[in-house]
Design an enzyme around this catalytic site. Structure first.
Site, PDB file in Angstrom:
ATOM      1  N   ILE A 151       0.829  -1.204   0.000  1.00  0.00           N
ATOM      2  CA  ILE A 151       0.000   0.000   0.000  1.00  0.00           C
ATOM      3  C   ILE A 151       0.865   1.257   0.000  1.00  0.00           C
ATOM      4  O   ILE A 151       2.015   1.235   0.428  1.00  0.00           O
ATOM      5  CB  ILE A 151      -0.968   0.038   1.202  1.00  0.00           C
ATOM      6  N   CYS A 152       0.270   2.336  -0.495  1.00  0.00           N
ATOM      7  CA  CYS A 152       0.896   3.656  -0.440  1.00  0.00           C
ATOM      8  C   CYS A 152      -0.237   4.668  -0.338  1.00  0.00           C
ATOM      9  O   CYS A 152      -1.321   4.338   0.129  1.00  0.00           O
ATOM     10  CB  CYS A 152       1.792   3.899  -1.658  1.00  0.00           C
ATOM     11  N   ARG A 153      -0.019   5.874  -0.776  1.00  0.00           N
ATOM     12  CA  ARG A 153      -1.058   6.899  -0.673  1.00  0.00           C
ATOM     13  C   ARG A 153      -2.186   6.650  -1.668  1.00  0.00           C
ATOM     14  O   ARG A 153      -3.351   6.678  -1.318  1.00  0.00           O
ATOM     15  CB  ARG A 153      -0.444   8.288  -0.881  1.00  0.00           C
TER      16      ARG A 153
END
Length: 98
Positions: free
Chosen positions: A62-64
Protein backbone atom coordinates in the site's frame (compact mmCIF):
# COMPACT_ATOMS: atom_id res chain seq x y z
CA UNK A 1 -0.34 -6.99 -11.37
CA UNK A 2 -2.75 -8.48 -8.85
CA UNK A 3 -4.96 -5.96 -7.08
CA UNK A 4 -7.32 -5.98 -4.12
CA UNK A 5 -9.80 -3.29 -3.15
CA UNK A 6 -9.24 -1.41 0.10
CA UNK A 7 -12.66 -2.60 1.28
CA UNK A 8 -11.62 -6.25 0.74
CA UNK A 9 -8.53 -5.71 2.89
CA UNK A 10 -10.64 -4.04 5.58
CA UNK A 11 -13.14 -6.95 5.61
CA UNK A 12 -10.36 -9.54 5.89
CA UNK A 13 -8.81 -7.66 8.82
CA UNK A 14 -12.21 -7.30 10.50
CA UNK A 15 -12.65 -11.08 10.15
CA UNK A 16 -9.40 -11.55 12.06
CA UNK A 17 -7.29 -12.68 9.10
CA UNK A 18 -3.56 -12.22 9.48
CA UNK A 19 -2.37 -10.16 6.52
CA UNK A 20 1.17 -9.17 5.63
CA UNK A 21 0.79 -5.49 4.78
CA UNK A 22 3.73 -3.40 3.62
CA UNK A 23 3.24 0.38 3.55
CA UNK A 24 5.75 1.93 1.14
CA UNK A 25 4.98 5.57 2.00
CA UNK A 26 7.61 7.77 3.60
CA UNK A 27 8.01 7.72 7.39
CA UNK A 28 6.34 11.12 7.86
CA UNK A 29 3.30 10.00 5.84
CA UNK A 30 2.94 6.84 7.91
CA UNK A 31 3.20 8.89 11.12
CA UNK A 32 -0.11 10.53 10.16
CA UNK A 33 -1.80 7.10 10.23
CA UNK A 34 -1.37 3.60 8.90
CA UNK A 35 -3.36 0.38 8.72
CA UNK A 36 -2.94 -1.47 12.05
CA UNK A 37 -0.17 -4.05 11.78
CA UNK A 38 1.28 -2.68 8.54
CA UNK A 39 5.07 -2.63 8.30
CA UNK A 40 6.61 0.55 6.88
CA UNK A 41 9.30 0.04 4.23
CA UNK A 42 9.59 3.26 2.20
CA UNK A 43 9.71 2.64 -1.55
CA UNK A 44 13.34 3.77 -1.80
CA UNK A 45 14.36 1.05 0.69
CA UNK A 46 12.35 -1.88 -0.71
CA UNK A 47 15.28 -3.40 -2.63
CA UNK A 48 17.59 -3.02 0.37
CA UNK A 49 15.13 -4.54 2.86
CA UNK A 50 13.47 -7.27 0.82
CA UNK A 51 15.59 -9.87 2.61
CA UNK A 52 13.27 -9.19 5.60
CA UNK A 53 10.39 -10.64 3.56
CA UNK A 54 9.52 -14.32 3.14
CA UNK A 55 8.96 -15.49 -0.46
CA UNK A 56 6.51 -18.13 0.78
CA UNK A 57 4.12 -15.44 2.09
CA UNK A 58 1.74 -13.12 0.26
CA UNK A 59 2.18 -9.38 0.81
CA UNK A 60 -0.32 -6.58 0.29
CA UNK A 61 1.46 -3.42 -0.76
CA UNK A 62 0.00 0.00 0.00
CA UNK A 63 0.90 3.66 -0.44
CA UNK A 64 -1.06 6.90 -0.67
CA UNK A 65 -2.85 6.28 -3.98
CA UNK A 66 -1.49 3.05 -5.50
CA UNK A 67 1.36 4.33 -7.66
CA UNK A 68 4.34 3.76 -5.39
CA UNK A 69 3.01 0.41 -4.25
CA UNK A 70 2.74 -0.55 -7.93
CA UNK A 71 6.43 0.28 -8.40
CA UNK A 72 7.30 -1.74 -5.27
CA UNK A 73 5.38 -4.67 -6.71
CA UNK A 74 7.37 -4.53 -9.95
CA UNK A 75 10.61 -4.66 -7.95
CA UNK A 76 9.49 -7.51 -5.70
CA UNK A 77 7.90 -9.58 -8.48
CA UNK A 78 11.23 -9.48 -10.33
CA UNK A 79 12.75 -11.24 -7.31
CA UNK A 80 9.98 -13.83 -7.04
CA UNK A 81 7.81 -12.37 -4.26
CA UNK A 82 4.02 -12.88 -4.15
CA UNK A 83 2.59 -9.36 -3.92
CA UNK A 84 -0.80 -7.67 -4.35
CA UNK A 85 -1.50 -3.96 -4.79
CA UNK A 86 -4.21 -2.40 -2.62
CA UNK A 87 -6.08 -0.38 -5.25
CA UNK A 88 -6.50 3.30 -4.41
CA UNK A 89 -4.04 3.17 -1.50
CA UNK A 90 -4.74 5.00 1.73
CA UNK A 91 -6.97 7.47 -0.13
CA UNK A 92 -9.44 4.58 -0.55
CA UNK A 93 -8.99 3.24 3.00
CA UNK A 94 -12.01 3.70 5.28
CA UNK A 95 -10.97 1.31 8.05
CA UNK A 96 -9.10 1.82 11.31
CA UNK A 97 -5.73 3.54 11.42
CA UNK A 98 -3.04 3.65 14.07
Amino acid sequence: MNQMAAKEVEILLDEGKILNIIDVREVDEVAAGKIPGAVNIPLGLVEFRMDELDKSKEYIMICRSGGRSGRAIQILENYGYNVINMAGGMLAWEGKVE
